[in-house]
Design a protein around this motif. Structure first.
Motif, PDB file in Angstrom:
ATOM      1  N   THR A  12       8.735 -14.100  15.509  1.00 22.21           N
ATOM      2  CA  THR A  12       9.197 -13.841  16.869  1.00 22.21           C
ATOM      3  C   THR A  12      10.293 -12.778  16.884  1.00 22.21           C
ATOM      4  N   GLY A  13      10.175 -11.803  15.985  1.00 23.98           N
ATOM      5  CA  GLY A  13      11.073 -10.665  15.993  1.00 23.98           C
ATOM      6  C   GLY A  13      10.524  -9.537  16.852  1.00 23.98           C
ATOM      7  N   LEU A  14      11.049  -8.341  16.633  1.00 20.13           N
ATOM      8  CA  LEU A  14      10.687  -7.192  17.454  1.00 20.13           C
ATOM      9  C   LEU A  14       9.214  -6.827  17.340  1.00 20.13           C
ATOM     10  N   ALA A  15       8.667  -6.801  16.115  1.00 17.78           N
ATOM     11  CA  ALA A  15       7.268  -6.406  15.936  1.00 17.78           C
ATOM     12  C   ALA A  15       6.336  -7.373  16.643  1.00 17.78           C
ATOM     13  N   GLY A  16       6.543  -8.680  16.442  1.00 20.77           N
ATOM     14  CA  GLY A  16       5.669  -9.661  17.048  1.00 20.77           C
ATOM     15  C   GLY A  16       5.759  -9.670  18.561  1.00 20.77           C
ATOM     16  N   ALA A  17       6.969  -9.605  19.096  1.00 20.36           N
ATOM     17  CA  ALA A  17       7.131  -9.660  20.547  1.00 20.36           C
ATOM     18  C   ALA A  17       6.611  -8.389  21.214  1.00 20.36           C
ATOM     19  N   THR A  18       6.796  -7.241  20.559  1.00 19.42           N
ATOM     20  CA  THR A  18       6.258  -5.998  21.111  1.00 19.42           C
ATOM     21  C   THR A  18       4.734  -6.047  21.134  1.00 19.42           C
ATOM     22  N   ALA A  20       2.859  -8.719  21.378  1.00 24.03           N
ATOM     23  CA  ALA A  20       2.437  -9.637  22.436  1.00 24.03           C
ATOM     24  C   ALA A  20       2.463  -8.954  23.793  1.00 24.03           C
ATOM     25  N   GLY A  21       3.542  -8.231  24.063  1.00 25.60           N
ATOM     26  CA  GLY A  21       3.623  -7.514  25.329  1.00 25.60           C
ATOM     27  C   GLY A  21       2.557  -6.445  25.454  1.00 25.60           C
ATOM     28  N   ALA A  22       2.304  -5.728  24.347  1.00 30.93           N
ATOM     29  CA  ALA A  22       1.307  -4.660  24.371  1.00 30.93           C
ATOM     30  C   ALA A  22      -0.096  -5.213  24.601  1.00 30.93           C
ATOM     31  N   LEU A  23      -0.382  -6.392  24.081  1.00 30.54           N
ATOM     32  CA  LEU A  23      -1.682  -7.021  24.333  1.00 30.54           C
ATOM     33  C   LEU A  23      -1.909  -7.204  25.830  1.00 30.54           C
ATOM     34  N   ARG A  24      -0.904  -7.695  26.522  1.00 31.01           N
ATOM     35  CA  ARG A  24      -1.037  -7.871  27.966  1.00 31.01           C
ATOM     36  C   ARG A  24      -1.092  -6.516  28.677  1.00 31.01           C
ATOM     37  N   ASP A  25      -0.329  -5.548  28.199  1.00 38.16           N
ATOM     38  CA  ASP A  25      -0.377  -4.216  28.806  1.00 38.16           C
ATOM     39  C   ASP A  25      -1.784  -3.623  28.732  1.00 38.16           C
ATOM     40  N   LYS A  26      -2.508  -3.961  27.675  1.00 39.99           N
ATOM     41  CA  LYS A  26      -3.865  -3.439  27.493  1.00 39.99           C
ATOM     42  C   LYS A  26      -4.923  -4.250  28.245  1.00 39.99           C
ATOM     43  N   GLY A  27      -4.474  -5.222  29.004  1.00 41.64           N
ATOM     44  CA  GLY A  27      -5.395  -5.986  29.818  1.00 41.64           C
ATOM     45  C   GLY A  27      -6.006  -7.194  29.148  1.00 41.64           C
ATOM     46  N   TYR A  28      -5.511  -7.558  27.983  1.00 41.83           N
ATOM     47  CA  TYR A  28      -6.054  -8.729  27.287  1.00 41.83           C
ATOM     48  C   TYR A  28      -5.726  -9.992  28.067  1.00 41.83           C
ATOM     49  N   THR A  29      -6.736 -10.827  28.302  1.00 43.89           N
ATOM     50  CA  THR A  29      -6.553 -12.043  29.089  1.00 43.89           C
ATOM     51  C   THR A  29      -6.726 -13.326  28.273  1.00 43.89           C
ATOM     52  N   GLY A  30      -6.984 -13.187  26.962  1.00 46.48           N
ATOM     53  CA  GLY A  30      -7.124 -14.364  26.112  1.00 46.48           C
ATOM     54  C   GLY A  30      -5.786 -15.000  25.802  1.00 46.48           C
ATOM     55  N   GLU A  31      -5.813 -16.023  24.977  1.00 46.97           N
ATOM     56  CA  GLU A  31      -4.597 -16.754  24.615  1.00 46.97           C
ATOM     57  C   GLU A  31      -3.756 -15.958  23.620  1.00 46.97           C
ATOM     58  N   LYS A 306       9.024  -1.800  16.137  1.00 44.42           N
ATOM     59  CA  LYS A 306       8.626  -1.640  17.538  1.00 44.42           C
ATOM     60  C   LYS A 306       7.313  -0.867  17.651  1.00 44.42           C
ATOM     61  N   ASP A 307       7.215   0.259  16.955  1.00 42.91           N
ATOM     62  CA  ASP A 307       6.031   1.113  17.079  1.00 42.91           C
ATOM     63  C   ASP A 307       4.791   0.474  16.461  1.00 42.91           C
ATOM     64  N   GLN A 308       4.957  -0.167  15.314  1.00 46.13           N
ATOM     65  CA  GLN A 308       3.801  -0.837  14.711  1.00 46.13           C
ATOM     66  C   GLN A 308       3.350  -2.017  15.566  1.00 46.13           C
ATOM     67  N   GLY A 309       4.291  -2.737  16.161  1.00 46.07           N
ATOM     68  CA  GLY A 309       3.911  -3.835  17.034  1.00 46.07           C
ATOM     69  C   GLY A 309       3.082  -3.353  18.210  1.00 46.07           C
ATOM     70  N   ALA A 310       3.512  -2.253  18.830  1.00 41.41           N
ATOM     71  CA  ALA A 310       2.756  -1.702  19.951  1.00 41.41           C
ATOM     72  C   ALA A 310       1.397  -1.187  19.498  1.00 41.41           C
ATOM     73  N   HIS A 311       1.357  -0.563  18.329  1.00 40.44           N
ATOM     74  CA  HIS A 311       0.110   0.035  17.846  1.00 40.44           C
ATOM     75  C   HIS A 311      -0.920  -1.015  17.439  1.00 40.44           C
ATOM     76  N   VAL A 312      -0.469  -2.043  16.753  1.00 43.81           N
ATOM     77  CA  VAL A 312      -1.416  -3.004  16.194  1.00 43.81           C
ATOM     78  C   VAL A 312      -2.132  -3.793  17.285  1.00 43.81           C
ATOM     79  N   ALA A 313      -1.565  -3.842  18.482  1.00 42.76           N
ATOM     80  CA  ALA A 313      -2.211  -4.587  19.568  1.00 42.76           C
ATOM     81  C   ALA A 313      -3.622  -4.083  19.823  1.00 42.76           C
ATOM     82  N   GLY A 314      -3.803  -2.760  19.826  1.00 41.87           N
ATOM     83  CA  GLY A 314      -5.133  -2.202  20.049  1.00 41.87           C
ATOM     84  C   GLY A 314      -6.111  -2.578  18.964  1.00 41.87           C
TER      85      GLY A 314
END
Length: 412
Positions: A12-18, A20-31, A306-314
């Motif tokens: 639950t640090g920066l990478a993980g929380a970023t 999670a947010g990026a998943l929702r930003d990309k329209g992911y609706t799963g759990e 931060k950047d890897q967290g945002a990137h890995v969401a895709g």
């Protein structure tokens, strides 16, 4: 690889929380389920050794507002220790015995400060700095006139020294290298930081190691024993000798580790995918097969998490995009501010300096062949875009123009 129904994030640090947010930003609706052992919601680390220790703030920079997790349907379970990853079953198990199934798993477990193996290292009152609670506990002891001994002169050690001096403490820094930040910056630039701290009243003990720590009858640390036979009395003792990636879970699960990378880490490919299907990693733990550098890179800095967290969401959603960003970090010490871009080897790369080292207004370039491998700007803020382009791009440079020419013209 289709879209998953359930994504679990361990950490639950920066990478993980970023992420999670990026998943929702990309329209992911799963759990989306986040599991982390800290009691605080996700926060960023830079303020811990800067603003909080300086007394400028009581709070870190939170990754998301407190209501974000519920509002965006991100299940955040704090104070939760994950004890096992079961790859074949596609589940993680927390310490209380709860099983958490996943379709995709992101490991963002971060790193922990290294605790040297020596006499007295477990005495009460010996400070490590990694968490918000660590920072608040240390700040509470940085009262004017107290004797502070810091073991280690890397970025954290130097920032703690600056904060302690600003709080009026007597500060001594012990470092076995000949200069602070020596391995990171090389002797010429490291000398700038040596002189800065000396002018601010820091006492340096360089070229000497620590033998152990001494304590009183109550079991509290009172001194630092050096390997030259001397002892430094200490009211506040801080150990800042680096951090180790938290790979125990990954190792126990059988995921491939990165033995060849300095400091270890978990092997991930260009897309931040581990050796197991449906399992990814980001942040401090990830030893990334970087396509630009041609070797694995593991970086412990804020921007990479931060950047890897945002990137890995895709990629968690089925993408296969390589992560190509160059490392970036910043530091503030007294009135000196800096940014560093890229990866340099100061012992092998050629140093080119633009500006005035004595005035502490300069840009340092580390050049290999005719390419800029790393760039450090100190108290100069106008050329950030050009520096990023020089570090990131396949640009052939002339050393004379780096030192004296128009930087923007070098990048077109």
């Amino acid at each position: 690889m289709g879209e998953p129904r359930r994504i679990v994030i361990v950490g639950t640090g920066l990478a993980g929380a970023t992420a999670a947010g990026a998943l929702r930003d990309k329209g992911y609706t799963g759990e989306v389920l986040m599991l982390g052992q800290e009691a605080h919601r996700p926060y960023e680390l830079p303020a811990l050794s800067k603003g909080i220790l300086l007394g400028q703030t009581d709070e870190p920079d939170w990754v998301h507002d407190e209501d974000t997790y519920a509002r965006r349907d991100i299940e955040l379970r704090l104070s939760t220790v994950v004890s096992e990853i079961r790859l074949a079953a596609h589940e993680v198990v927390s310490e209380d015995g709860t099983h958490h199934p996943f379709d995709r798993l992101l490991l963002a477990t971060g790193s922990q400060p290294r605790r040297p193996v020596m006499t007295g290292v477990h005495l009460d009152g010996l400070h490590l700095l990694r968490t918000l609670d660590d920072a608040r506990a240390l700040r509470a002891e940085l009262d004017a006139g107290r004797r502070v001994v810091i073991v280690g002169a890397g970025w954290i050690g130097c920032e703690v020294a600056a904060a302690a001096r600003r709080n009026g403490c007597e500060v001594t820094v012990v470092e076995p290298m000949p200069l602070p930040l020596y391995r990171i910056l090389g002797d010429t630039i490291a000398e700038v930081f040596h002189d800065l701290h000396a002018e601010e009243g820091v006492t340096w003990k360089l070229g000497v190691g620590v033998f152990g720590f001494t304590g009183d009858e109550a079991g509290r640390v009172t001194g630092v024993s050096l390997d030259d036979g001397s002892e430094l009395p200490s009211d506040v003792t801080v150990v800042a000798v680096g951090a180790a990636p938290r790979v125990e879970l990954a190792h126990a699960a059988g995921l491939e580790l990165a033995g060849a990378v300095s400091g270890g880490g978990l092997d991930v490919d260009e897309c931040l995918r581990t050796s197991a299907p449906d399992v990814y990693a980001a942040g401090d733990i990830a030893a990334h097969a970087h396509p630009r550098y041609g070797h694995r890179v593991r970086v412990e800095h804020w921007a990479t998490a931060k950047d890897q967290g945002a990137h890995v969401a895709g990629n968690l959603l089925g993408g296969a995009e390589p992560y190509t960003a160059s490392p970036y970090f910043f530091s503030d010490q007294y009135d000196l501010g800096l940014e560093f871009r890229g990866i340099a080897d100061p012992m092998a790369d050629e140093l080119v300096v633009r500006g005035d080292l004595r005035a502490r207004e300069f840009i340092a370039f580390w050049v290999r062949g005719d390419e800029v491998r790393g760039a450090l700007n100190v108290n100069m803020w106008d050329d950030g875009d050009a520096l990023s382009a020089l570090v990131d791009g396949d640009i052939r440079v002339d050393r004379t123009k780096l030192a004296d020419g128009d930087l923007a013209s070098l990048v077109g």
